[in-house]
Enzyme design. Structure first.
Site, PDB file in Angstrom:
ATOM      1  N   HIS A 139      51.174  12.129  17.280  1.00 60.21           N
ATOM      2  CA  HIS A 139      51.195  10.646  16.629  1.00 60.21           C
ATOM      3  C   HIS A 139      52.062  10.727  15.730  1.00 60.21           C
ATOM      4  O   HIS A 139      52.361  11.516  14.678  1.00 60.21           O
ATOM      5  CB  HIS A 139      49.725  10.374  16.420  1.00 60.21           C
ATOM      6  N   ASP A 216      45.138  17.542  13.500  1.00 64.10           N
ATOM      7  CA  ASP A 216      44.798  16.091  13.654  1.00 64.10           C
ATOM      8  C   ASP A 216      43.768  15.927  14.738  1.00 64.10           C
ATOM      9  O   ASP A 216      44.044  16.096  15.978  1.00 64.10           O
ATOM     10  CB  ASP A 216      46.188  15.482  13.859  1.00 64.10           C
ATOM     11  N   GLN A 219      41.525  11.994  17.815  1.00 52.03           N
ATOM     12  CA  GLN A 219      40.935  11.916  19.124  1.00 52.03           C
ATOM     13  C   GLN A 219      39.941  13.091  19.589  1.00 52.03           C
ATOM     14  O   GLN A 219      39.490  12.978  20.778  1.00 52.03           O
ATOM     15  CB  GLN A 219      41.995  11.683  20.322  1.00 52.03           C
ATOM     16  N   LYS A 242      37.071   5.664  15.159  1.00 54.00           N
ATOM     17  CA  LYS A 242      37.297   6.231  16.452  1.00 54.00           C
ATOM     18  C   LYS A 242      35.932   6.945  16.878  1.00 54.00           C
ATOM     19  O   LYS A 242      35.690   7.255  18.063  1.00 54.00           O
ATOM     20  CB  LYS A 242      38.356   6.930  16.646  1.00 54.00           C
ATOM     21  N   CYS A 380      52.093   4.726  19.207  1.00 50.73           N
ATOM     22  CA  CYS A 380      52.351   5.517  17.791  1.00 50.73           C
ATOM     23  C   CYS A 380      53.047   6.937  18.369  1.00 50.73           C
ATOM     24  O   CYS A 380      52.604   7.879  17.615  1.00 50.73           O
ATOM     25  CB  CYS A 380      51.322   5.217  16.835  1.00 50.73           C
TER      26      CYS A 380
HETATM   27  N1  C6P Z   1      45.764   6.335  17.293  1.00 42.87           N
HETATM   28  C1  C6P Z   1      45.859   4.863  19.188  1.00 42.87           C
HETATM   29  O1  C6P Z   1      45.649   3.692  19.582  1.00 42.87           O
HETATM   30  P1  C6P Z   1      44.265   6.022  11.482  1.00 42.87           P
HETATM   31  O2  C6P Z   1      45.210   4.841  12.160  1.00 42.87           O
HETATM   32  O3  C6P Z   1      44.651   6.828  10.603  1.00 42.87           O
HETATM   33  O4  C6P Z   1      42.681   5.757  11.710  1.00 42.87           O
HETATM   34  O5  C6P Z   1      44.687   7.221  13.080  1.00 42.87           O
HETATM   35  C2  C6P Z   1      45.915   7.698  13.037  1.00 42.87           C
HETATM   36  C3  C6P Z   1      45.967   8.690  14.455  1.00 42.87           C
HETATM   37  C4  C6P Z   1      46.407   9.768  13.964  1.00 42.87           C
HETATM   38  N2  C6P Z   1      46.538  10.852  15.146  1.00 42.87           N
HETATM   39  C5  C6P Z   1      46.152  10.316  16.291  1.00 42.87           C
HETATM   40  C6  C6P Z   1      45.730  11.635  17.480  1.00 42.87           C
HETATM   41  C7  C6P Z   1      45.727   8.990  16.749  1.00 42.87           C
HETATM   42  O6  C6P Z   1      45.272   8.991  18.138  1.00 42.87           O
HETATM   43  C8  C6P Z   1      45.889   8.223  15.754  1.00 42.87           C
HETATM   44  C9  C6P Z   1      45.306   6.800  15.999  1.00 42.87           C
HETATM   45  C10 C6P Z   1      45.368   4.933  17.727  1.00 42.87           C
HETATM   46  O7  C6P Z   1      46.370   5.875  19.714  1.00 42.87           O
HETATM   47  C11 C6P Z   1      45.785   3.867  16.830  1.00 42.87           C
HETATM   48  S1  C6P Z   1      47.675   4.001  16.710  1.00 42.87           S
END
Ligand code: C6P
Length: 422
Positions: A139, A216, A219, A242, A380
């Site tokens: 991401h 990370d 997910q 999430k 993203c």
């Molecule tokens: N992905 C998606 O729709 P934040 O925004 O900080 O809570 O998470 C960022 C992030 C980092 N790593 C991974 C693997 C992610 O999936 C995400 C967030 C969302 O896929 C919003 S872009």
């Protein structure tokens, strides 16, 4: 398909998975609502998941009964708020099986957690000519902070490739771990492909060369049992929103020894032991990394989310979601002209797809009219789109409150898209 479908709707128990999904759905107020006069089918859980009443009420209780700042007051409300906040930290510690609660830092989310590490540990660890290793399925939150660091230091960002199924090419990853590698940052579960990476093996490979690893887990935390001690990762990041918790709160886990040695990320209240104009002494862990008034209500809400998930149990969640993923994959594969992007052998509940001749944004717009929420775009992860030679995908992402009936509605919606636009 009939039996599996009934099991997934919680009406029969012919297989190993027994899951009271209809009962669970009642805990989520929004799931009984309508969109465009159609029952909501929420399949955008990887973007953010819906919140159970327990989480909504925990936040409301804080604001209605216990609202106060923490770590500061001698009065009753402040003591109550501090206790709830610190209890949440302990819940997260147990959730991740971290050794100590001071290894849990509350942050805004995964993005802030990664930026914290790149700006503090990364700045000390990486120098000119060094390398930071990531993968092609990251991401942007796990690309850009390392790119900024590499630019600042004159270091090089290396990228481990993925194969056509969307799996890491392990041998290539190992080859890229070289004499100049100073840090590895890996996604545990891909938000686009759903791939569950072999992170234990990848961490072992990095540690054999004394290279620290950040995972990370944005997910992964909602779908898999994460044990940071068993994984032996050096850092782990995830977002509360999430994991059925509030927005604006997340977690950075770090091994205590590493966190101790790191400089602070931000300066301000609560992260200090004493301040004079000549010198500031920093607070102990975890407060050294929690400058200013944190998201108190959000952290308490996250604690409630952890309780809620624990009550259902991540093993049951995983088993149910695996069945749902298999059911959804079969249902979508049957649609002519639809291609699933991401067919890894180890997958969590994400189905990204493209339909020949129809732009994903149009797919998403028509599905929305049917009450179906999916995400369309690059998610993203623009470099990953390039790798699969697609401008964007449509992504249905699952949670334990989804049903086989909802998958059927999605499949019917996609057929309608094809009739209208194909
Ligand atoms: N992905 C998606 O729709 P934040 O925004 O900080 O809570 O998470 C960022 C992030 C980092 N790593 C991974 C693997 C992610 O999936 C995400 C967030 C969302 O896929 C919003 S872009």
């Amino acid at each position: 398909m009939g039996i599996a479908r009934d099991v997934l709707n919680g009406t029969r128990c012919e297989r190993s998975v027994r899951f009271a999904v209809e009962k669970i759905r009642q805990d989520f107020p929004v799931l009984s609502s309508s969109v465009h006069d159609k029952p909501l089918v929420y399949l955008d859980n990887a973007a953010t998941s819906q919140k159970p009443r327990a989480v909504i009420e925990a936040e409301a209780l804080f604001y209605s009964r216990n609202c106060s700042n923490i770590h500061r007051g001698v009065h009753e409300l402040s003591e109550r708020a501090t206790k709830c906040y610190e209890d949440s930290r302990t819940k997260v510690q147990q959730f991740l099986n971290a050794r100590e609660s001071r290894e849990i830092i509350f942050v805004r989310g995964t993005t802030e957690a990664i930026n914290l590490v790149s700006n503090t540990f990364g700045r000390k660890q990486v120098g000119a000519g060094d390398e930071v290793l990531i993968t092609a399925m990251e991401h942007h939150s796990n690309i850009v902070p390392w790119q900024i660091l590499c630019e600042e230091k004159g270091a090089r960002l290396r990228v481990a490739p993925v194969n056509d199924r969307g799996e890491i090419v392990f041998e290539e990853f190992e080859k890229l771990l070289g004499a100049r590698t100073r840090f590895v940052a890996l996604v545990h579960v891909s938000n686009v492909l759903g791939t569950i990476n072999p992170v234990r093996e990848m961490i072992e490979a990095a540690h054999r060369r004394n290279v620290p690893v950040l995972l990370d887990g944005a997910q992964a935390a909602p779908h898999l049992k994460v044990d940071v001690q068993a994984l032996d990762c050096d850092f782990y990041a995830f977002s509360g929103h999430k994991l059925y918790g509030p927005t604006g709160v997340g977690v950075l886990y770090g091994k205590a020894g590493l966190l101790e040695a790191m400089p602070p990320y931000q300066g301000g209240g609560d992260m200090i032991r004493s301040v004079t104009f000549e010198k500031t002494l920093y607070n102990t862990l975890p407060y050294k990394f929690e400058a200013g008034t944190p998201n108190i209500a959000g952290s308490i809400g996250l604690g409630a989310a952890v309780d809620y998930v624990n009550e259902i149990g991540l093993e049951s969640i995983r088993a149910y979601e695996d069945e749902l993923l298999a059911y959804g994959t079969r249902a979508l594969e049957e649609i002519p002209g639809l291609r699933i992007i991401g067919t890894a052998r180890e997958k969590a509940g994400v189905i990204s797809f493209v339909i020949e001749g129809i732009h994903p944004h149009d797919v998403g717009t028509v599905l929305d009219q049917e009450g179906i929420a999916v995400r369309t775009g690059h998610h993203c992860a623009q470099p990953l789109m390039e790798r699969f030679k697609v401008p964007a995908t449509t992504r249905a992402s699952l949670a334990f409150y989804n049903t086989a009936g909802e998958i059927d509605t999605l499949a019917a919606g996609i057929r309608k898209v094809k009739d209208l636009l194909g």
